[in-house]
Design a protein around this motif. Structure first.
Motif, PDB file in Angstrom:
ATOM      1  N   ASP A  30       0.806  -1.221   0.000  1.00 52.54           N
ATOM      2  CA  ASP A  30       0.000   0.000   0.000  1.00 52.54           C
ATOM      3  C   ASP A  30       0.839   1.272   0.000  1.00 52.54           C
ATOM      4  N   ASP A  31       2.145   1.130   0.169  1.00 52.20           N
ATOM      5  CA  ASP A  31       3.044   2.289   0.158  1.00 52.20           C
ATOM      6  C   ASP A  31       3.859   2.245  -1.129  1.00 52.20           C
ATOM      7  N   ILE A  32       3.387   2.948  -2.143  1.00 55.92           N
ATOM      8  CA  ILE A  32       4.002   2.945  -3.467  1.00 55.92           C
ATOM      9  C   ILE A  32       4.814   4.224  -3.622  1.00 55.92           C
ATOM     10  N   GLY A  33       6.114   4.089  -3.937  1.00 62.24           N
ATOM     11  CA  GLY A  33       7.000   5.249  -3.903  1.00 62.24           C
ATOM     12  C   GLY A  33       7.589   5.668  -5.221  1.00 62.24           C
ATOM     13  N   ILE A  34       6.971   5.264  -6.333  1.00 59.27           N
ATOM     14  CA  ILE A  34       7.538   5.601  -7.647  1.00 59.27           C
ATOM     15  C   ILE A  34       7.242   7.035  -8.059  1.00 59.27           C
ATOM     16  N   ASN A  35       6.368   7.711  -7.326  1.00 59.59           N
ATOM     17  CA  ASN A  35       6.010   9.091  -7.673  1.00 59.59           C
ATOM     18  C   ASN A  35       6.297  10.066  -6.535  1.00 59.59           C
ATOM     19  N   THR A  36       7.222   9.698  -5.661  1.00 58.73           N
ATOM     20  CA  THR A  36       7.639  10.623  -4.611  1.00 58.73           C
ATOM     21  C   THR A  36       8.455  11.765  -5.219  1.00 58.73           C
ATOM     22  N   ASP A  37       8.695  12.793  -4.420  1.00 57.97           N
ATOM     23  CA  ASP A  37       9.489  13.923  -4.904  1.00 57.97           C
ATOM     24  C   ASP A  37      10.880  13.459  -5.352  1.00 57.97           C
ATOM     25  N   GLY A  38      11.473  12.548  -4.570  1.00 63.81           N
ATOM     26  CA  GLY A  38      12.799  12.054  -4.936  1.00 63.81           C
ATOM     27  C   GLY A  38      12.803  11.296  -6.241  1.00 63.81           C
ATOM     28  N   ALA A  39      11.780  10.467  -6.450  1.00 67.11           N
ATOM     29  CA  ALA A  39      11.686   9.719  -7.706  1.00 67.11           C
ATOM     30  C   ALA A  39      11.528  10.664  -8.892  1.00 67.11           C
ATOM     31  N   ILE A  40      10.698  11.673  -8.736  1.00 70.24           N
ATOM     32  CA  ILE A  40      10.473  12.622  -9.823  1.00 70.24           C
ATOM     33  C   ILE A  40      11.738  13.425 -10.112  1.00 70.24           C
ATOM     34  N   GLN A  41      12.486  13.769  -9.071  1.00 68.44           N
ATOM     35  CA  GLN A  41      13.756  14.476  -9.285  1.00 68.44           C
ATOM     36  C   GLN A  41      14.705  13.622 -10.122  1.00 68.44           C
ATOM     37  N   GLY A  42      14.839  12.340  -9.787  1.00 70.56           N
ATOM     38  CA  GLY A  42      15.721  11.462 -10.536  1.00 70.56           C
ATOM     39  C   GLY A  42      15.250  11.236 -11.956  1.00 70.56           C
ATOM     40  N   LEU A  43      13.944  11.100 -12.143  1.00 72.33           N
ATOM     41  CA  LEU A  43      13.415  10.881 -13.487  1.00 72.33           C
ATOM     42  C   LEU A  43      13.535  12.137 -14.354  1.00 72.33           C
TER      43      LEU A  43
END
Length: 445
Positions: free
Chosen positions: A245-258
């Motif tokens: 239930d804790d999905i982290g592919i769209n966190t701020d950190g993920a978006i920064q890397g992408l």
């Protein structure tokens, strides 16, 4: 002793060099079967396993094979030479005959679910660790109880995480696999330290009209793109990959890397669908691609093509942060229906020991998970295997929960949206995260 307590006691040692594999090639990492195992044994019919033994995790003399024990083990065709050798040694030591049957690791959980209850499956199986959740949740495996303490003590922390499910250790880690940066020394004099360095080099080397590129990797494959998701704080599932239930592919950190990922399109101006392993391999071997993000399965071919010009380095930093790759592990596990649980557990332990992992490395070039093996000159003095080991020290194990199968399609659809069409990473990953959440909820009903 509970696994979590053991991992705390050994955390300092486990921070040493580590690595995964998950299959004999990267295809095994690209979202294998997520079908639910069938014919799972009930609690009343599965064997008791090691009842009556002293579960202290002491030396292998603690248990002995059952009288008249014989074993069947499943092994991949590619690594059969290792099993032929290790099975012979095991039989000589314990007087237990071992029959070897060839079966791809990615097919073994499905085969076990079909043949385990009828007694037709192998006693010891070899699986990619991300298949563990399917097997363990279906009660197809016996926990690694007798050898729990030494397994945790002797192997890298990430491999123990990969060999565990729902707080229990099931697997006996055998090998690890991750990826690193191959480069052509005749074109790149020094391995880049950051993806900013890669971008700078690529601007001077890439020439699409000549089909020449500074770097190439499978940009539409989450397995290879994970550093852009994770290095600045993104993740797949929370709680070390166990919380669906804790999905982290769209966190701020993920978006920064992408966002850093998206910038690299400037020096690799082709669509994701136009890149595949064969094309990339050919261009790297011919000197038309200077750098390639890839795994140890390409090492032999690249060494043959480039010789002394082949370089290998840890992945460049992403946004100033150490690059976190995705790791896979091959693990032994014991069939819950085996007639000979003691013999099967002894084999799994014997075939995943320090000496066994060094033998596997010598025969097929695998990367150990055993801490002492990683410090052995055979590994440390190898200019290629040691780099994969170093990168794996900065890797995260692929989650082994069944819901991991719901991640691949949404994310592998989002990445080409970002790369090919220039879609905002936040927009693409928000959509993918919602799709994963919907699939998870549907699967849990």
């Amino acid at each position: 002793m509970k696994l979590k307590k053991l991992m705390v006691l050994t955390a300092a040692a486990s921070m040493a060099l580590s690595v995964t594999a998950c299959g004999s090639n990267n295809n095994g990492n690209n979202g294998g079967s997520n079908s639910t195992a069938t014919n799972a044994p009930s609690e009343s019919t599965a064997p008791a396993g090691n009842a009556g033994t002293d579960n202290t995790g002491a030396e292998t003399t603690q248990i002995t094979p059952e009288d008249g024990a014989t074993l069947t083990v499943w092994e991949s065709k590619e690594e059969r030479a290792f099993t032929d050798a290790i099975a012979k040694e095991f039989t000589e030591k314990y007087n237990v005959p071992v029959k070897i049957e060839e079966l791809s690791p990615v097919q073994q959980v499905t085969k076990l679910s079909q043949d385990g209850p009828s007694g037709l499956a192998a006693d010891v199986i070899l699986i990619p660790h991300d298949n563990l959740g399917r097997a363990a949740s279906a009660q197809l495996l016996l926990p690694n109880d007798v050898f729990e303490q030494e397994t945790v003590k002797n192997n890298t922390e990430s491999s123990i995480t990969g060999a565990s499910y729902d707080g229990l250790l099931y697997g006996y880690p055998r090998a690890a696999e991750t990826y690193a940066l191959y480069y052509n020394k005749s074109l790149v004099t020094e391995a880049p330290k950051s993806f900013d360095d890669v971008l700078t080099f690529g601007k001077t080397f890439t020439d699409k009209s000549k089909n020449r590129y500074g770097i190439m990797w499978e940009v539409g494959n989450m397995y290879f793109d994970y550093p852009f998701i994770a290095s600045n704080g993104g993740y797949l599932f929370g709680d070390n990959g166990t919380n669906k239930d804790d999905i982290g592919i769209n966190t701020d950190g993920a978006i920064q890397g992408l966002s850093e990922f998206k910038k690299l399109k400037e020096i690799l101006p082709i669509n994701s669908g136009d890149i595949n392993p064969d094309i990339k391999r050919s261009l790297f071997n011919s000197g038309d691609v200077a750098m390639d993000i890839n795994g140890p399965w390409e090492l032999a071919g690249y060494k043959k093509a480039l010789g002394d010009n082949l370089g290998l380095a840890p992945l460049p930093t992403v946004g100033g942060k150490t690059a976190i790759s995705l790791a896979g592990f091959k693990i032994f596990a014991v069939n819950a229906y085996t007639q000979y649980p003691n013999a099967a557990k002894l084999y799994a332990e014997f075939a995943s020991s320090k000496d066994a992992q060094l033998k596997l490395n010598k025969l097929v070039g695998s990367i150990p998970t055993n801490l002492e093996a990683l410090e052995d000159p055979q590994i440390k003095d190898d200019p290629y295997v040691s780099v994969f080991a170093e990168q794996a020290n900065n890797s995260q194990p692929m989650p082994s929960i069944p819901e991991m199968g719901n991640v691949w399609s949404p994310v592998n659809a989002a990445l080409p949206e970002i790369w090919d069409k220039g879609v905002d990473p936040k927009t693409a990953m928000d959509k993918a995260a919602q799709q994963i959440k919907d699939l998870n909820n549907g699967a849990s009903k």
